[in-house]
Motif scaffolding. Structure first.
Motif, PDB file in Angstrom:
ATOM      1  N   ALA A 172       0.751  -1.473  -0.014  1.00  0.00           N
ATOM      2  CA  ALA A 172      -0.397  -0.548  -0.063  1.00  0.00           C
ATOM      3  C   ALA A 172       0.922   1.251   0.186  1.00  0.00           C
ATOM      4  O   ALA A 172       0.121   2.510  -0.667  1.00  0.00           O
ATOM      5  N   LEU A 173       2.220   1.409   0.423  1.00  0.00           N
ATOM      6  CA  LEU A 173       3.036   2.485   0.782  1.00  0.00           C
ATOM      7  C   LEU A 173       3.893   2.551  -0.717  1.00  0.00           C
ATOM      8  O   LEU A 173       4.152   3.637  -0.605  1.00  0.00           O
ATOM      9  N   ARG A 174       4.488   1.095  -1.139  1.00  0.00           N
ATOM     10  CA  ARG A 174       5.329   1.153  -2.120  1.00  0.00           C
ATOM     11  C   ARG A 174       5.155   2.393  -3.147  1.00  0.00           C
ATOM     12  O   ARG A 174       4.079   1.895  -3.626  1.00  0.00           O
ATOM     13  N   GLY A 175       6.161   2.898  -3.062  1.00  0.00           N
ATOM     14  CA  GLY A 175       6.214   3.826  -5.249  1.00  0.00           C
ATOM     15  C   GLY A 175       5.163   4.354  -4.988  1.00  0.00           C
ATOM     16  O   GLY A 175       3.918   3.545  -5.082  1.00  0.00           O
ATOM     17  N   GLY A 176       5.591   5.716  -5.974  1.00  0.00           N
ATOM     18  CA  GLY A 176       4.380   5.971  -6.097  1.00  0.00           C
ATOM     19  C   GLY A 176       3.578   6.599  -5.474  1.00  0.00           C
ATOM     20  O   GLY A 176       3.412   7.053  -4.162  1.00  0.00           O
ATOM     21  N   GLY A 177       2.620   6.852  -6.280  1.00  0.00           N
ATOM     22  CA  GLY A 177       0.871   7.586  -5.340  1.00  0.00           C
ATOM     23  C   GLY A 177       1.033   8.699  -4.799  1.00  0.00           C
ATOM     24  O   GLY A 177       1.467   9.719  -5.440  1.00  0.00           O
ATOM     25  N   ALA A 178       0.099   8.668  -3.452  1.00  0.00           N
ATOM     26  CA  ALA A 178       0.042  10.316  -3.716  1.00  0.00           C
ATOM     27  C   ALA A 178       1.488  10.998  -2.243  1.00  0.00           C
ATOM     28  O   ALA A 178       1.630  10.362  -1.677  1.00  0.00           O
ATOM     29  N   PRO A 179       1.682  12.511  -2.874  1.00  0.00           N
ATOM     30  CA  PRO A 179       2.647  12.501  -1.462  1.00  0.00           C
ATOM     31  C   PRO A 179       1.891  12.196  -0.294  1.00  0.00           C
ATOM     32  O   PRO A 179       0.934  11.956  -0.112  1.00  0.00           O
ATOM     33  N   THR A 180       3.173  11.723   0.957  1.00  0.00           N
ATOM     34  CA  THR A 180       2.520  11.231   1.752  1.00  0.00           C
ATOM     35  C   THR A 180       3.189  11.873   3.143  1.00  0.00           C
ATOM     36  O   THR A 180       4.346  12.339   3.131  1.00  0.00           O
ATOM     37  N   ARG A 181       2.192  12.006   3.972  1.00  0.00           N
ATOM     38  CA  ARG A 181       3.044  12.404   5.610  1.00  0.00           C
ATOM     39  C   ARG A 181       2.990  11.176   6.197  1.00  0.00           C
ATOM     40  O   ARG A 181       2.029  10.865   6.225  1.00  0.00           O
ATOM     41  N   VAL A 182       3.559  11.276   7.160  1.00  0.00           N
ATOM     42  CA  VAL A 182       3.934  10.057   8.348  1.00  0.00           C
ATOM     43  C   VAL A 182       4.232  10.320   9.266  1.00  0.00           C
ATOM     44  O   VAL A 182       4.981  11.589   9.304  1.00  0.00           O
ATOM     45  N   ALA A 188       9.762   0.971  11.452  1.00  0.00           N
ATOM     46  CA  ALA A 188      10.774   1.158  10.966  1.00  0.00           C
ATOM     47  C   ALA A 188      10.428   0.779   9.122  1.00  0.00           C
ATOM     48  O   ALA A 188      10.636   1.991   8.522  1.00  0.00           O
ATOM     49  N   LEU A 189       8.626  -0.249   9.157  1.00  0.00           N
ATOM     50  CA  LEU A 189       8.636  -0.209   7.444  1.00  0.00           C
ATOM     51  C   LEU A 189       8.566   0.906   7.296  1.00  0.00           C
ATOM     52  O   LEU A 189       8.308   1.448   5.840  1.00  0.00           O
ATOM     53  N   VAL A 190       7.620   1.646   8.195  1.00  0.00           N
ATOM     54  CA  VAL A 190       7.184   3.218   7.299  1.00  0.00           C
ATOM     55  C   VAL A 190       7.384   3.859   7.161  1.00  0.00           C
ATOM     56  O   VAL A 190       8.172   5.046   6.195  1.00  0.00           O
ATOM     57  N   ASP A 191       8.852   4.142   7.851  1.00  0.00           N
ATOM     58  CA  ASP A 191       9.805   4.729   7.868  1.00  0.00           C
ATOM     59  C   ASP A 191      10.877   4.499   6.497  1.00  0.00           C
ATOM     60  O   ASP A 191      11.287   5.409   6.065  1.00  0.00           O
ATOM     61  N   ALA A 192      10.902   3.506   6.383  1.00  0.00           N
ATOM     62  CA  ALA A 192      11.542   2.819   5.020  1.00  0.00           C
ATOM     63  C   ALA A 192      11.348   3.155   3.486  1.00  0.00           C
ATOM     64  O   ALA A 192      11.744   3.521   2.649  1.00  0.00           O
ATOM     65  N   LEU A 193       9.814   3.284   4.388  1.00  0.00           N
ATOM     66  CA  LEU A 193       9.058   3.340   2.662  1.00  0.00           C
ATOM     67  C   LEU A 193       8.998   4.590   2.326  1.00  0.00           C
ATOM     68  O   LEU A 193       8.403   4.957   1.262  1.00  0.00           O
ATOM     69  N   VAL A 194       8.434   5.690   3.030  1.00  0.00           N
ATOM     70  CA  VAL A 194       8.727   6.872   3.022  1.00  0.00           C
ATOM     71  C   VAL A 194       9.405   7.207   3.281  1.00  0.00           C
ATOM     72  O   VAL A 194       9.834   7.854   3.818  1.00  0.00           O
ATOM     73  N   PRO A 195       9.807   7.958   2.478  1.00  0.00           N
ATOM     74  CA  PRO A 195      10.822   9.316   1.596  1.00  0.00           C
ATOM     75  C   PRO A 195      10.842  10.481   3.202  1.00  0.00           C
ATOM     76  O   PRO A 195       9.859  10.710   3.168  1.00  0.00           O
ATOM     77  N   PRO A 196      11.920  11.113   3.781  1.00  0.00           N
ATOM     78  CA  PRO A 196      11.460  11.769   4.971  1.00  0.00           C
ATOM     79  C   PRO A 196      11.430  13.070   4.169  1.00  0.00           C
ATOM     80  O   PRO A 196      11.788  13.431   3.029  1.00  0.00           O
ATOM     81  N   ALA A 197      10.417  13.839   5.032  1.00  0.00           N
ATOM     82  CA  ALA A 197       9.608  15.000   4.191  1.00  0.00           C
ATOM     83  C   ALA A 197       9.894  15.991   6.056  1.00  0.00           C
ATOM     84  O   ALA A 197       8.382  16.221   6.799  1.00  0.00           O
ATOM     85  N   PRO A 198      10.681  16.466   6.435  1.00  0.00           N
ATOM     86  CA  PRO A 198      11.030  16.679   7.575  1.00  0.00           C
ATOM     87  C   PRO A 198       9.498  17.547   7.893  1.00  0.00           C
ATOM     88  O   PRO A 198       9.050  17.689   8.802  1.00  0.00           O
ATOM     89  N   GLU A 199       9.427  19.450   6.692  1.00  0.00           N
ATOM     90  CA  GLU A 199       8.803  19.999   7.048  1.00  0.00           C
ATOM     91  C   GLU A 199       7.046  19.587   7.367  1.00  0.00           C
ATOM     92  O   GLU A 199       6.221  19.826   8.039  1.00  0.00           O
ATOM     93  N   ALA A 200       7.143  18.481   6.451  1.00  0.00           N
ATOM     94  CA  ALA A 200       5.208  18.573   5.566  1.00  0.00           C
ATOM     95  C   ALA A 200       4.999  17.172   6.934  1.00  0.00           C
ATOM     96  O   ALA A 200       4.147  17.071   7.113  1.00  0.00           O
ATOM     97  N   GLU A 201       5.849  16.116   7.070  1.00  0.00           N
ATOM     98  CA  GLU A 201       5.586  15.582   8.681  1.00  0.00           C
ATOM     99  C   GLU A 201       5.627  16.866  10.301  1.00  0.00           C
ATOM    100  O   GLU A 201       4.924  16.269  10.884  1.00  0.00           O
ATOM    101  N   ALA A 202       6.780  17.270  10.196  1.00  0.00           N
ATOM    102  CA  ALA A 202       6.428  18.632  11.757  1.00  0.00           C
ATOM    103  C   ALA A 202       4.897  18.907  11.423  1.00  0.00           C
ATOM    104  O   ALA A 202       4.148  19.082  12.514  1.00  0.00           O
TER     105      ALA A 202
END
Ligand code: GLY
Ligand code: MN
Length: 485
Positions: A172-182, A188-202
């Motif tokens: 569900a989280l791998r590859g493309g799709g919508a921009p993702t905030r976590v 650990a799996l979520v962190d590995a699958l979603v590239p960091p976006a510090p501002e969006a995450e904050a």
């Protein structure tokens, strides 16, 4: 051998476990009754749905991922009690009874809103095939080790969200799709699958924190339950005070007494119980609790029961162990009481959040001046001085909810510089802490730490004390203690 290797791939299977012959695996796979449940929708679920709708509206077109977090090792293959992330709880209304480690809530953009799926662990399967050994071999997740989870269908019924096995999360989280905030750092799996976006995450964390500033009616009900249990825990402790004085580590007896109430009535503790007798009371978060409780001591008990819904109380009383305050203890108590009363009087919708703190510390500073501990209250209160803080150490309160220090990621302008609103719940807890080695205070005050803390709901016209059932004034405290002895 093959089976043994398969077992070792399971988390929670150790080198002292025996291998499972195929015949045993086959045997485990059959002969069980149907124990599926028909679970009613949890009362909090509708409120959680409204929160998810607010989240969906705030981040249109984006995928939002909120993990519950997982187990933390306590030692080797024993874990701490699982406690899900508060943002996850807020968005699901999940309870302590059923919370499942490694669950992940995903809001997938769809049309004008989002589809919501909870990826979670289903019941341990009863099959001889892949995953079948979890049931009896996995001491972290196996049903015969840690107890039954809900099936996916049962979770769907209870929480009112679509569910899927966590095994499908990666897809569900791998590859493309919508921009993702976590919410990062909890899976650990979520962190590995979603590239960091510090501002969006904050921004996401802040939004979810601010979403909790005003409590809905269900949350207020849960906080009432938590505070009522907390008050009951204080009653329990007073009944055990005499016994505590007979023990080398009486503080532990106090801690255990309160904690028993927390586990009996709720999920557990909102924070580790602070049971600080004598000079330990001048340490703000004394949680070692390994000291004696002596007849002439003050016992500072700061504790909170966390309800099964994960909402917590947070109450403090400074109790004279003998049942009567000494003159010095009473003198400090009266000043802190007056400070708390001034803080309480400043609680009303529309007031600045800072008002109750300012009101409380003004009383403290004036008292300290009258006692000759600071030369000039006004000067000590000035922002470029705040010298009174040598004796107060910390702020005078905080928002209370799922976290004891709730809404901690809210922006300054919504928290410290914000305005009180009906539905907010906060503590008022001024204190004075005279260190045992502080040469600036008279000897009789050294080693006295004293905080009075109650929990308040801001109403349309003022504030309601949720912990009002617990005596607060010095005379009332003495009378209450006498009645329980
Ligand atoms: N009850 C602990 C605190 O508020 O810091
Ligand atoms: Mn507190």
């Amino acid at each position: 051998m093959e089976r043994r290797q398969q077992n070792n791939a399971l988390r929670g299977v150790g080198s002292h476990d025996r291998s499972v012959p195929a015949a045993l695996a086959e045997n485990f796979a059959q002969g069980w009754a149907d124990t599926s449940l028909s679970l009613p929708r949890l009362p909090g679920a509708a409120y959680a749905a409204a929160r998810r709708a607010a989240l969906s509206e705030r981040f249109p077109g984006e995928r939002i991922v909120v993990p519950s977090g997982g187990l933390k090792v306590r030692s080797h293959d024993f874990d701490f009690h699982f406690r899900p992330h508060s943002a996850f709880v807020h968005l699901t209304a999940e309870t302590g009874t059923w919370a499942v480690p490694d669950s992940v809530l995903v809001l997938e953009p769809h049309g004008n809103g989002h589809d919501v799926t909870l990826f979670t662990r289903p019941r341990s399967p009863r099959t001889a095939g892949p995953g079948g050994a979890e049931l009896y071999s996995d001491r972290q997740y196996g049903e015969f080790w840690v107890g039954r989870r809900r099936s996916l269908a049962e979770t769907e019924d209870a929480l009112g969200v679509a569910t899927a096995s966590r095994d499908r999360l990666e897809q569900a989280l791998r590859g493309g799709g919508a921009p993702t905030r976590v919410i990062r750092g909890h899976d650990a799996l979520v962190d590995a699958l979603v590239p960091p976006a510090p501002e969006a995450e904050a921004e996401l964390l802040t939004f979810l924190s601010e979403l909790r500033l005003v409590k809905d009616e269900w949350e207020i009900e849960q906080l009432r339950l938590a505070v009522d249990s907390t008050v009951a825990g204080f009653h329990d402790v007073v009944r055990e005070l005499r016994q505590a004085t007979r023990l080398e580590r009486g503080e532990r007896w106090i801690e255990g007494t309160f904690n028993r109430r927390a586990r009996l009535d709720g999920y557990g503790l909102g924070f580790e119980t602070i049971a600080a007798a004598g000079a330990h009371s001048s340490t703000l978060h004394w949680m070692r609790n390994d000291g004696p409780v002596r007849e002439g001591d003050l016992l500072l008990l700061d504790a909170g029961v966390e309800a099964d819904s994960f909402y917590t109380g947070d109450v403090t009383r400074a109790l004279p162990v003998s049942g009567r305050f000494s003159d010095a203890q009473r003198k400090v108590y009266e000043l802190v009481y007056a400070a708390q009363s001034a803080g309480i009087a400043a609680l009303r919708p529309g007031a600045r959040y800072g008002d109750f703190h300012d009101a409380a510390v003004r009383v403290v500073a004036e008292g300290l001046e009258a006692w000759g501990l600071i030369p000039d209250a006004e000067a000590a209160l000035a922002p470029d001085s705040t010298l009174y803080r040598r004796y107060t150490l910390c702020g005078s309160g905080h928002h209370l909810g799922l976290d004891c220090h709730d809404c901690g990621a809210a922006r300054q302008e919504r928290y410290m510089e914000g305005v009180l609103e009906a539905g907010q719940v906060l503590t008022v807890e001024p204190g004075l802490y005279f260190q045992p080695d502080d040469l600036t205070v008279p000897e009789e005050l050294r080693g006295i730490g004293l905080r009075i803390e109650d929990d308040f709901l801001i109403t349309a016209t003022g504030a309601e004390c949720l912990s009002a059932a617990l005596p607060r004034a010095a005379d009332e405290v003495e009378a209450w203690m006498a009645s329980l002895r």
